[in-house]
Design an enzyme around this catalytic site. Sequence first.
Site, short mmCIF file in Angstrom:
data_model
loop_
_atom_site.label_atom_id
_atom_site.label_comp_id
_atom_site.label_asym_id
_atom_site.label_seq_id
_atom_site.Cartn_x
_atom_site.Cartn_y
_atom_site.Cartn_z
N GLU A 27 -7.85 -5.66 6.65
CA GLU A 27 -7.02 -4.70 5.91
C GLU A 27 -7.97 -3.96 4.99
O GLU A 27 -9.16 -3.91 5.30
CB GLU A 27 -5.83 -5.38 5.21
CG GLU A 27 -6.12 -6.61 4.41
CD GLU A 27 -6.68 -6.32 3.05
OE1 GLU A 27 -7.92 -6.31 2.92
OE2 GLU A 27 -5.91 -6.17 2.09
N MET A 28 -7.51 -3.39 3.89
CA MET A 28 -8.42 -2.52 3.14
C MET A 28 -8.40 -2.71 1.62
O MET A 28 -8.96 -1.88 0.91
CB MET A 28 -8.10 -1.03 3.49
CG MET A 28 -8.14 -0.77 4.99
SD MET A 28 -7.86 0.95 5.47
CE MET A 28 -9.49 1.62 5.19
N GLU A 29 -7.79 -3.78 1.12
CA GLU A 29 -7.59 -3.87 -0.34
C GLU A 29 -7.78 -5.24 -1.00
O GLU A 29 -8.09 -5.31 -2.20
CB GLU A 29 -6.16 -3.39 -0.70
CG GLU A 29 -5.86 -1.94 -0.39
CD GLU A 29 -5.38 -1.70 1.04
OE1 GLU A 29 -5.10 -2.72 1.74
OE2 GLU A 29 -5.29 -0.55 1.48
N GLY A 64 0.83 -1.20 0.00
CA GLY A 64 0.00 0.00 0.00
C GLY A 64 0.86 1.25 0.00
O GLY A 64 0.57 2.23 -0.70
N ARG A 87 2.08 11.01 -8.86
CA ARG A 87 1.38 11.08 -7.57
C ARG A 87 2.22 10.53 -6.41
O ARG A 87 1.68 10.16 -5.36
CB ARG A 87 0.04 10.34 -7.60
CG ARG A 87 -0.99 11.05 -8.44
CD ARG A 87 -2.29 10.29 -8.53
NE ARG A 87 -3.19 11.00 -9.42
CZ ARG A 87 -4.26 11.69 -9.03
NH1 ARG A 87 -4.59 11.74 -7.77
NH2 ARG A 87 -5.00 12.31 -9.91
N ARG A 106 -0.26 -8.85 -3.17
CA ARG A 106 -0.32 -7.71 -2.24
C ARG A 106 0.54 -8.04 -1.02
O ARG A 106 0.44 -9.12 -0.45
CB ARG A 106 -1.76 -7.45 -1.83
CG ARG A 106 -1.89 -6.57 -0.61
CD ARG A 106 -3.25 -5.97 -0.41
NE ARG A 106 -3.49 -5.63 0.99
CZ ARG A 106 -2.89 -4.62 1.64
NH1 ARG A 106 -2.02 -3.85 1.01
NH2 ARG A 106 -3.14 -4.40 2.91
N ILE A 107 1.42 -7.11 -0.66
CA ILE A 107 2.22 -7.27 0.56
C ILE A 107 1.80 -6.14 1.49
O ILE A 107 2.16 -4.99 1.29
CB ILE A 107 3.74 -7.27 0.25
CG1 ILE A 107 4.15 -6.10 -0.64
CG2 ILE A 107 4.15 -8.58 -0.42
CD1 ILE A 107 5.68 -5.95 -0.80
N GLY A 108 1.00 -6.49 2.49
CA GLY A 108 0.39 -5.45 3.30
C GLY A 108 0.51 -5.71 4.78
O GLY A 108 1.25 -6.59 5.22
N SER A 109 -0.23 -4.90 5.53
CA SER A 109 -0.34 -5.15 6.96
C SER A 109 -1.82 -5.31 7.28
O SER A 109 -2.69 -4.94 6.48
CB SER A 109 0.27 -4.01 7.78
OG SER A 109 -0.42 -2.82 7.49
N ARG A 133 7.31 1.91 1.01
CA ARG A 133 7.60 0.49 1.24
C ARG A 133 8.05 -0.16 -0.06
O ARG A 133 8.93 -1.02 -0.07
CB ARG A 133 6.35 -0.20 1.77
CG ARG A 133 6.60 -1.54 2.38
CD ARG A 133 7.15 -1.45 3.77
NE ARG A 133 6.12 -1.16 4.74
CZ ARG A 133 6.33 -1.04 6.04
NH1 ARG A 133 7.55 -1.16 6.52
NH2 ARG A 133 5.34 -0.77 6.86
N ARG A 154 7.92 -3.55 12.96
CA ARG A 154 7.12 -3.69 11.74
C ARG A 154 8.03 -3.87 10.53
O ARG A 154 7.80 -4.72 9.68
CB ARG A 154 6.24 -2.45 11.57
CG ARG A 154 4.95 -2.76 10.88
CD ARG A 154 4.06 -1.56 10.83
NE ARG A 154 3.75 -1.00 12.14
CZ ARG A 154 3.07 0.12 12.31
NH1 ARG A 154 2.64 0.80 11.28
NH2 ARG A 154 2.82 0.56 13.52
N SER A 156 0.06 -6.04 12.07
CA SER A 156 0.70 -4.87 12.67
C SER A 156 0.05 -4.46 13.97
O SER A 156 0.63 -3.72 14.76
CB SER A 156 0.65 -3.70 11.69
OG SER A 156 -0.69 -3.41 11.35
N ASP A 157 -1.19 -4.93 14.18
CA ASP A 157 -1.90 -4.58 15.41
C ASP A 157 -2.99 -5.60 15.65
O ASP A 157 -3.34 -6.38 14.76
CB ASP A 157 -2.50 -3.17 15.29
CG ASP A 157 -3.43 -3.03 14.10
OD1 ASP A 157 -2.93 -2.87 12.97
OD2 ASP A 157 -4.65 -3.14 14.30
N1 HPA Z 1 -7.76 -1.80 10.03
C1 HPA Z 1 -7.67 -1.70 8.71
N2 HPA Z 1 -6.54 -1.92 8.08
C2 HPA Z 1 -5.46 -2.25 8.79
C3 HPA Z 1 -5.49 -2.37 10.15
C4 HPA Z 1 -6.72 -2.13 10.81
O1 HPA Z 1 -6.84 -2.23 12.05
N3 HPA Z 1 -4.25 -2.69 10.59
C5 HPA Z 1 -3.47 -2.76 9.50
N4 HPA Z 1 -4.19 -2.51 8.41
#
Ligand code: HPA
Length: 244
Positions: A186-188, A27, A50, A94-97, A31, A224, A210-211
């Site tokens: 996550e969001m994607e 994202g 952008r 996708r490499i995300g958190s 990164r 992280r 990550s959390d």
């Molecule tokens: N919500 C949405 N996306 C995220 C979160 C979360 O708590 N942590 C890492 N990506």
Amino acid sequence: MGGYNELMSVHIGAASGEIADIVLLPGDPLRAKFAAEELLSDVTCYNEVRGMFGFTGTWKGTRVSIQGTGMGVPSLSIYVHELLHEYQAKTLIRIGSCGSYQADVHVNDIVIAMTASTDNAHNRLRFGGKDFAPCADFGLLRRAADLADERALRYHVGGIVSSDTFYQDDPEAWKHLANYQVLAVEMEANALYTLASAAKAHALAICTVSDSLVTREELSAEDRRAGFASMIELSLDTAVGVEA
Ligand code: HPA
């Protein structure tokens, strides 16, 4: 294409051939820069439009690109659409958190997404009210899990949710999907899987935790980064077809 360089797409300033068939998708564009500079050889930057950096280099002799997507379904969808349809990308990881929804999914663990639910409307719009169930490419999923086993990484395979809201009014709302064994948020990923399906491309989302919404624990920036490096190596080996 009236005034535009015919070799670039609307949001990606690359000439055709500058982007590899294999594309990793963080994202965060910084990164992408970090991963390309730390892990790939012979790196070139093909996009700064952008500030959404994209790089191509080689990993163990195979050409690989790493392209930032921004956060959320609309932003990722723009980049993935152009990668698939303007640059003919074939394998997208996708490499995300992600944030954990389950007590046994700890920070720093890896989540490999078999599927992704969503509260985003893009599939409702796309499928006219039907519920499409986006799923990962099984070959990539199996290879990622085999490699993670071999490396003794802590990982989980299952469903995640791609949510449009990072901050929610109801602090308990996430528990509904957690009760349905959704591992993390996550969001994607939901959009990545849907777009790749239609283009007959291979897609997978691999995220580090990550959390945790369960424990409210959060990784420090330093931890992280460390966790991210082993996950990106896993993703690169998965993408180029390294055998476990
Ligand atoms: N919500 C949405 N996306 C995220 C979160 C979360 O708590 N942590 C890492 N990506």
